[in-house]
Design an enzyme around this catalytic site. Structure first.
Site, short mmCIF file in Angstrom:
data_model
loop_
_atom_site.label_atom_id
_atom_site.label_comp_id
_atom_site.label_asym_id
_atom_site.label_seq_id
_atom_site.Cartn_x
_atom_site.Cartn_y
_atom_site.Cartn_z
N LYS A 34 6.58 2.53 22.74
CA LYS A 34 7.73 2.08 23.53
C LYS A 34 9.03 2.47 22.82
O LYS A 34 9.02 2.83 21.64
CB LYS A 34 7.66 0.57 23.73
CG LYS A 34 7.73 -0.24 22.44
CD LYS A 34 7.48 -1.73 22.69
CE LYS A 34 7.45 -2.53 21.40
NZ LYS A 34 7.07 -3.94 21.63
N ARG A 130 7.22 -16.96 24.50
CA ARG A 130 8.07 -15.98 25.16
C ARG A 130 7.37 -15.68 26.48
O ARG A 130 7.38 -16.50 27.37
CB ARG A 130 8.25 -14.78 24.23
CG ARG A 130 9.41 -13.88 24.57
CD ARG A 130 9.55 -12.72 23.58
NE ARG A 130 8.30 -11.99 23.41
CZ ARG A 130 8.14 -10.94 22.60
NH1 ARG A 130 9.16 -10.50 21.88
NH2 ARG A 130 6.98 -10.33 22.51
N TYR A 252 38.06 2.29 5.62
CA TYR A 252 38.63 1.28 6.50
C TYR A 252 38.72 -0.08 5.83
O TYR A 252 37.77 -0.51 5.16
CB TYR A 252 37.77 1.12 7.76
CG TYR A 252 37.99 2.22 8.78
CD1 TYR A 252 39.23 2.39 9.39
CD2 TYR A 252 36.96 3.07 9.12
CE1 TYR A 252 39.42 3.39 10.32
CE2 TYR A 252 37.13 4.06 10.06
CZ TYR A 252 38.37 4.23 10.66
OH TYR A 252 38.55 5.21 11.58
N MET A 300 32.46 5.41 11.88
CA MET A 300 31.68 5.84 13.04
C MET A 300 30.87 7.11 12.77
O MET A 300 29.71 7.22 13.14
CB MET A 300 32.59 6.03 14.26
CG MET A 300 31.80 6.32 15.53
SD MET A 300 32.82 6.66 16.95
CE MET A 300 33.20 5.06 17.55
C1 LIG Z 1 6.00 -4.09 20.58
C2 LIG Z 1 4.72 -4.82 20.71
C3 LIG Z 1 3.70 -4.61 19.77
C4 LIG Z 1 3.88 -3.75 18.53
O1 LIG Z 1 4.43 -4.54 17.51
P1 LIG Z 1 4.64 -3.99 16.03
O2 LIG Z 1 5.10 -5.18 15.27
O3 LIG Z 1 5.68 -2.92 16.11
O4 LIG Z 1 3.33 -3.46 15.59
C5 LIG Z 1 2.50 -5.25 19.96
N1 LIG Z 1 2.30 -6.07 21.01
C6 LIG Z 1 3.27 -6.32 21.93
C7 LIG Z 1 3.00 -7.25 23.05
C8 LIG Z 1 4.51 -5.71 21.80
O5 LIG Z 1 5.48 -5.97 22.68
#
Ligand SMILES: *Cc1c(COP(=O)(O)O)cnc(C)c1O
Length: 355
Positions: A34, A130, A252, A300
């Site tokens: 992802k 969640r 800065y 930046m």
């Molecule tokens: C992003 C995600 C993972 C991967 O988590 P990592 O800590 O990067 O290994 C696993 N399960 C779910 C449901 C996720 O959203």
């Protein structure tokens, strides 16, 4: 030559880390790609992993379709399922697996305009609070899903809130709740993200979901001799050298003043490239392979480093922001964040892929 900021991605290291995840997990493992493979390039990373993996996982249908259109034909799981019921048609069309996280979504499946049975990963809330159905509702959800007549396979999945904390009692409690919720039902299970694959062997179940560890990131202290290796070298160069007298301000806000005559290297990398602006003076960088420090504020497009005590540093010298020899987690800690966020934020750099 153009601006010298590069993110060099080592695909053989990515494969190495996947095989490590597989070996530590002991079952099947989805490679989580992802967010553009945590900033590493989803199509390139997925292509490099395709022949090895049991499947991929992404967060959105757009991410999944991008992989399918690039020719990736392994299973792909949507970790958050669908956001709009109309996505179920695309889930079928692109042959995806999907999460389901609420009872209400079962109705979406009942009424969807689909004709092939789905593979559904039911997300069970074992304590993270969640996404997910309540653990006590799992058996009911399972039965209702089967009753739709539109299901090929069900996997029970849960996610830990504190898998990266080795001394927390939270993970064992979540394991316990999840195990009780799925007991007696004939489903495969998936519990572990990277932190859990690395640190909680009791939690593994049938399917792991390895994300950040594929890229060499980890928020867990090292607990095993075998450990993920960094995949990205985020490098730039010194584009100017300044000799400042003692007592001069730098950058800065004049947040830094030299306390001695100081050779300053100006580096082509700033917060617009994803380097965190929050880091204080003293944050490590490698100049010509030697450990030095950021001085003054990150701006930046540029940042400034201390070249006193660094031998041979001049315009054109390589500056490693993170990667081999300097874990991104160390820079992240200085910025009050985690390496995940640093990786995802990388932009405007030339992406170079090496095997
Ligand atoms: C992003 C995600 C993972 C991967 O988590 P990592 O800590 O990067 O290994 C696993 N399960 C779910 C449901 C996720 O959203």
């Amino acid at each position: 030559m153009s601006r010298p900021l590069t993110a060099t991605i080592h695909l053989s290291t990515l494969r190495h880390n996947y095989l490590l995840a597989k070996r530590l997990h002991g079952g099947r493992v989805l490679a989580v790609v992802k967010a553009n493979a945590y900033g590493h390039g989803a199509v390139r990373c997925a292509s490099a992993l395709a022949s090895l993996v049991d499947g991929f996982a992404v967060a959105t249908i757009e991410e999944a379709i991008q992989l399918r259109e690039a020719g990736i034909d392994r299973p792909i799981l949507l970790l958050e399922g669908w956001f709009e019921p109309c996505e179920l048609v695309l889930i079928q069309q692109y042959d995806l697996w999907t999460a389901l996280h609420s009872m209400a979504q079962i109705v979406d499946i009942e009424v969807a305009n689909i004709h092939k049975p789905l593979t559904v990963w039911i997300k069970v809330d074992s304590g993270m609070h969640r996404l997910g159905i309540n653990a006590g509702d799992f058996a009911l959800a399972h039965a209702r899903l089967l009753a739709t007549g539109r299901i090929d396979k069900i996997v029970a999945m849960t996610h830990f809130s504190r898998a990266d904390e080795l001394d927390s009692q939270c993970t064992p409690q979540q394991i316990d709740r999840f195990t009780k919720a799925v007991a007696g039902l004939n489903v495969e299970t998936s519990l572990s993200n990277s932190g859990s694959i690395l640190a909680w062997p009791a939690a593994h179940g049938d399917w792991g979901r390895a994300g950040v560890m594929l890229y060499g990131g980890t928020s867990t202290d090292r607990v095993l001799p075998d450990w993920p290796l960094p995949v990205m070298n985020f490098d730039s160069k010194i584009i100017a050298v300044r000799e400042l007298a003692a007592g001069e301000p730098l950058g800065y806000g004049a947040r830094f003043h030299t306390d001695r005559p100081t050779r300053v290297g100006v580096v082509a990398c700033g917060y617009a490239d994803g380097y965190p602006r929050a880091v204080p003076t003293g944050t490590p960088v490698l100049v010509n392979g030697q450990r030095s420090r950021i001085i003054g504020r990150v701006s930046m497009d540029m940042l400034t480093v201390d070249l006193n005590d660094i031998t041979g540093a001049d315009v054109g010298s390589t500056v490693r922001l993170w990667g081999e020899g300097l874990p991104a987690s160390e820079v992240a800690a200085a910025a009050g964040t985690i390496d995940y966020e640093l990786f995802c934020n990388v932009k405007r750099a030339h992406q170079i892929y090496e095997d």
